[in-house]
Design an enzyme around this catalytic site. Structure first.
Site, PDB file in Angstrom:
ATOM      1  N   SER A 749       0.489  -1.316  -0.600  1.00  0.00           N
ATOM      2  CA  SER A 749      -0.296  -0.314  -0.499  1.00  0.00           C
ATOM      3  C   SER A 749       1.039   1.757   0.395  1.00  0.00           C
ATOM      4  CB  SER A 749      -1.322  -0.011   1.270  1.00  0.00           C
ATOM      5  OG  SER A 749      -0.223   0.154   2.287  1.00  0.00           O
ATOM      6  N   HIS A 750       0.208   2.288  -0.462  1.00  0.00           N
ATOM      7  CA  HIS A 750       1.292   3.646  -0.089  1.00  0.00           C
ATOM      8  C   HIS A 750       1.228   3.568   0.836  1.00  0.00           C
ATOM      9  CE1 HIS A 750       1.699   7.852  -1.325  1.00  0.00           C
ATOM     10  NE2 HIS A 750       1.499   7.840  -0.308  1.00  0.00           N
ATOM     11  N   MET A 751       1.370   3.329   1.627  1.00  0.00           N
ATOM     12  CA  MET A 751       1.627   3.636   3.293  1.00  0.00           C
ATOM     13  C   MET A 751       2.873   3.022   3.619  1.00  0.00           C
ATOM     14  SD  MET A 751       0.467   6.849   4.377  1.00  0.00           S
ATOM     15  CE  MET A 751      -0.326   8.106   5.229  1.00  0.00           C
TER      16      MET A 751
END
Length: 794
Positions: A749-751
């Site tokens: 994921s992005h985070m």
């Protein structure tokens, strides 16, 4: 035990337990007395305790106050209780005096002495209705590991929570022990007719269930009286829907499906578990209706029927995993192989439900990597014949090589070009004028089509490339041709759009650029990108408050000669002969940077669409909250045909109806993974295995940030908790946080990427129960090296 004695008197804790023991329930031996009796007959009471419990090694000394466990107040934990007290006069006196000291002045308050339950294999609390709203579920909160009787009530252990629908049958249970506890609970329901109750129990090694407490649930007056019927009346329809969707479908491989909130396009992370209608319908239109499968077809996966990836169960979004798995089959794969492999994937997920948020790394072979033989043997041995495996691997290899190839048909470059085109048509896009109603609708429709064609479609393609790249990099580590730490260093050697934003925010703080310049680039971002109630950066007044962290310098990365040699040998072994090691790393870098950049670009269109919808609502005096309760189609249908009512009244009626349905959907308790209709009846609260980022260990104060909060809390040196691993939260990395914890989100994921870039320890995708414990404790330890996350009570 008896279940025929109805409407018996429910008195104090001690009186109720004493009465239940007389009715035949298993109650640890009970003796109680008042404060007044203790003051006047201390010696007699001690003798009575010693004689009553003479064959007992230890007892519990518990409070039984008059204002405890009343109709309106439980006063749970307000008064002292002491466990494992030895039958020695001094120990008993100390325990009794300490309990009395916690009471008010009433001399009628009671002290309860009970035999301790030994050799406990399970203890817990059951409520006969959901505490918040009274919906018709038994709520089991239990500990089957620590051996303590108070681990759930004290909050000092990791326990399990299960919702059980009150229409459950014996056949729905896999656990005989839970079934036996439920039988006890149902007997108590008959004893206390029409009274919702809270039950504390313990089970010993002989599976004897002991009742430790029974009291009224005190929140009943807050419940919607209709909630029971509203849930029950819809339940049979829900069950029928699940039965139908589980059946074999034309042109779709797999004998059944499974539904999940986090596989594939992960709606739990992107729009939430119970999103408002607008957010859910926007996500469907832009991603899960058709864009998702078109993107994969372009890359060489099978051509899919025109079907949705996401379904809605009374407002709760779920991914149809069978549809997802079908879309990952390479084009040209034979029918027999496709059917076998899809069934195998679903069986693996059904048997290992904790993998629901790791579908593309630990369940499905979505591309070729250098561990594919080992994975097939470990996960799917004997599912395919040798010839079938060769065909499957060959097609995946061809698809993967085409993805990496730098030629004119390269889908990654084409997708990046489309994103650049979208950027060029975004000039002045954010200037929202007071347009007429019809023009606003026309503008929204135009932006939606642009966003799909040049935004979410290419973004979906780029994101798939990033998954392929990540899979290749992981397999290099698994093949021991490069260390995990070296891959982490590689990811710190280049900057994504989020890193650029951090640099620009630092420049803003130092006076090198102004707010207008910053917001012209980043002002459209918002936590929860599809949520009209979530403020944009440009609308958050205190986003610049506090210290801003100096941007992290990029690391230098270059493959060593030994790494080059080892990786090249691996490439040759797997018939990737037209590539060298740098090709793989250059591809990964382009895909990772491109994914974050393309998401950043298309969300500008999305943000403007949300602002136009809000602007449209103002024409009818509808607030953003009102608009969140309308679906996209309900907004766009205005130019299609005239209404039979005034606009405002028409939409008010729709909003009120949608609000009512939304509230009911919040009261439904549905599992994070639905494998059959049995999962509608017995619903475990999600306890995911987090994706740990980095290898640091930290401990510190926890701060939770809600995207709807207008005021931003102090984040410096805090461990920040957020619900989703959404790019709209990027600004938090400028606040010098010490760590990050998210409820939803996967390893890719992005985070997860941002934390790896910035060397910030993180636990991504923890699930409901663990993150609630962390937030409630206000302090925690995050050990990424040992992959441990636990609360600390100060």
């Amino acid at each position: 035990m008896s279940n025929k004695n109805k409407n018996i008197y429910m008195g104090t804790k001690a009186e109720t337990l004493f009465l239940l023991s007389k009715l035949g329930y298993n109650i640890p031996k009970v003796y109680y007395f008042t404060v007044n009796e203790w003051k006047n007959s201390k010696k007699d009471i001690l003798n009575k305790i010693l004689s009553t419990f003479k064959n007992t090694k230890k007892v519990a000394v518990r409070s039984s106050s008059l204002n405890e466990d009343t109709d309106n107040l439980s006063m749970a934990g307000a008064y002292k209780s002491f466990l494992n007290i030895k039958l020695i006069e001094n120990s008993l006196i100390d325990g009794i005096e300490n309990v009395i000291s916690s009471f008010d002045a009433s001399q009628k308050n009671q002290v309860l002495i009970q035999e301790m339950v030994n050799n406990v294999i399970m203890s817990g609390v059951v409520m006969t209705k959901v505490l918040d709203d009274g919906s018709p579920y038994y709520v089991f909160n239990y500990d089957d590991t620590s051996g303590k009787t108070d681990s759930v009530t004290s909050g000092n252990s990791i326990n399990k929570t299960v919702y059980i629908y009150n229409g459950v049958t014996d056949l729905d249970f896999d656990s005989k022990l839970l079934l036996n506890v439920l039988k006890l609970v149902q007997s108590l329901e008959n004893t206390f007719s029409d009274i919702p109750i809270d039950i504390e129990f313990a089970v010993d090694k002989n599976q004897k269930i002991q009742l430790l407490q029974v009291r009224k649930i005190t929140t009943k007056s807050n419940w919607d009286k209709n909630i029971h019927n509203q849930i029950s009346s819809r339940f049979d329809y829900l069950k029928s829907f699940i039965q139908n969707i589980m059946k074999k479908r034309i042109n779709i491989y797999g004998s059944k499906t499974t539904l999940g909130i986090m596989p594939d396009w992960n709606p739990a992370e992107m729009i939430g578990v119970v999103p408002q209608p607008l957010a859910s319908s926007l996500y469907r239109e832009l991603i899960t209706k058709r864009v998702w499968s078109r993107a994969r077809e372009v890359m060489g996966y099978r051509k899919m029927p025109n079907i949705d990836l996401m379904i809605s169960l009374y407002g709760r979004p779920y991914i149809d995993v069978r549809n997802s798995l079908n879309s990952f089959l390479p084009a040209g794969l034979k029918n027999e192989i496709s059917e076998k492999i899809v069934n195998a994937y679903i069986n693996r997920l059904d048997n290992d439900p904790h993998l629901h948020d790791k579908l593309e790394f630990e369940v499905v072979l979505t591309s070729y990597d250098f561990q594919i033989d080992e994975k097939l043997k470990m996960w799917y041995e004997n599912i395919l014949t040798s010839a079938e495996e060769d065909e499957y691997k060959g097609l995946l290899r061809e698809l993967t090589i085409n993805a990496i190839n730098k030629n004119e048909n390269n889908t990654l470059d084409k997708a990046l070009s489309d994103i650049e085109y979208l950027k060029t048509i975004q000039n002045d896009i954010e200037k929202i004028h007071n347009y007429e109603i019809m023009f606003i609708i026309d503008k929204i429709k135009t932006l939606l089509e642009e966003c799909k064609q040049y935004g979410t479609l290419p973004f979906s393609i780029i994101a798939r490339h990033a998954f392929i790249a990540e899979s290749l990099l992981r397999s290099l580590v698994d093949c021991r041709v490069i260390e995990k730490e070296r891959i982490a260093l590689f990811k710190k050697s280049f900057s994504t759009i989020a890193g650029e934003m951090s640099s620009h925010l630092y420049q803003l703080n130092s006076g090198e650029i102004n707010k207008e310049t910053f917001f012209s680039t980043y002002g459209h971002l918002r936590p929860s990108s599809y949520d009209i109630l979530s403020q944009r950066y440009c609308d958050r007044k205190n986003i610049f408050d506090g210290d801003v962290v100096e941007p992290v310098s990029l690391e230098k990365f270059e493959l060593t000669s030994q790494e080059v040699q080892s990786i090249q040998e691996l490439l040759d072994k797997h018939n990737f002969r037209n590539f060298n090691p740098n090709d793989i790393f250059n591809y990964a870098q382009k895909a990772i940077i491109g994914r974050e950049y393309s998401k950043f670009i298309f969300t500008r269109h999305l943000s403007v669409i949300l602002e136009l919808i809000a602007n449209w609502g103002k024409h009818f005096d509808l607030t953003r909250k009102d608009m969140s309760m309308l679906s996209l189609n309900e907004v766009l249908e205005i130019p299609y045909s005239p209404l039979h009512n005034h606009y405002e009244k028409y939409f008010r009626n729709k909003i009120e109806l949608n609000k009512a349905n939304y509230n009911i959907s919040s009261s439904f308790k549905l599992s994070y993974l639905i494998r059959s209709t049995k999962d509608l009846y017995i619903v475990p609260v999600q306890r995911s295995i987090p994706n740990f980022i980095g290898n640091k260990k930290i401990e510190g104060e926890v701060v939770f940030f809600d995207p709807h909060d207008k005021k931003i809390p102090q984040l410096k040196n805090k461990i920040v908790c957020i619900e989703a691993a959404d790019p709209g939260y990027d600004w938090i990395f400028t606040k010098n946080i010490s760590g990050l914890i998210t409820k939803y989100g996967g390893a890719n994921s992005h985070m997860a990427i941002r934390c790896a870039e910035l060397d910030i320890p993180a636990a991504i995708g923890c699930g409901d129960q663990p993150i609630e414990r962390i937030i409630n404790s206000n302090y925690c330890i995050l050990d990424c090296q040992k992959e441990e996350l636990y609360p600390i009570t100060l």
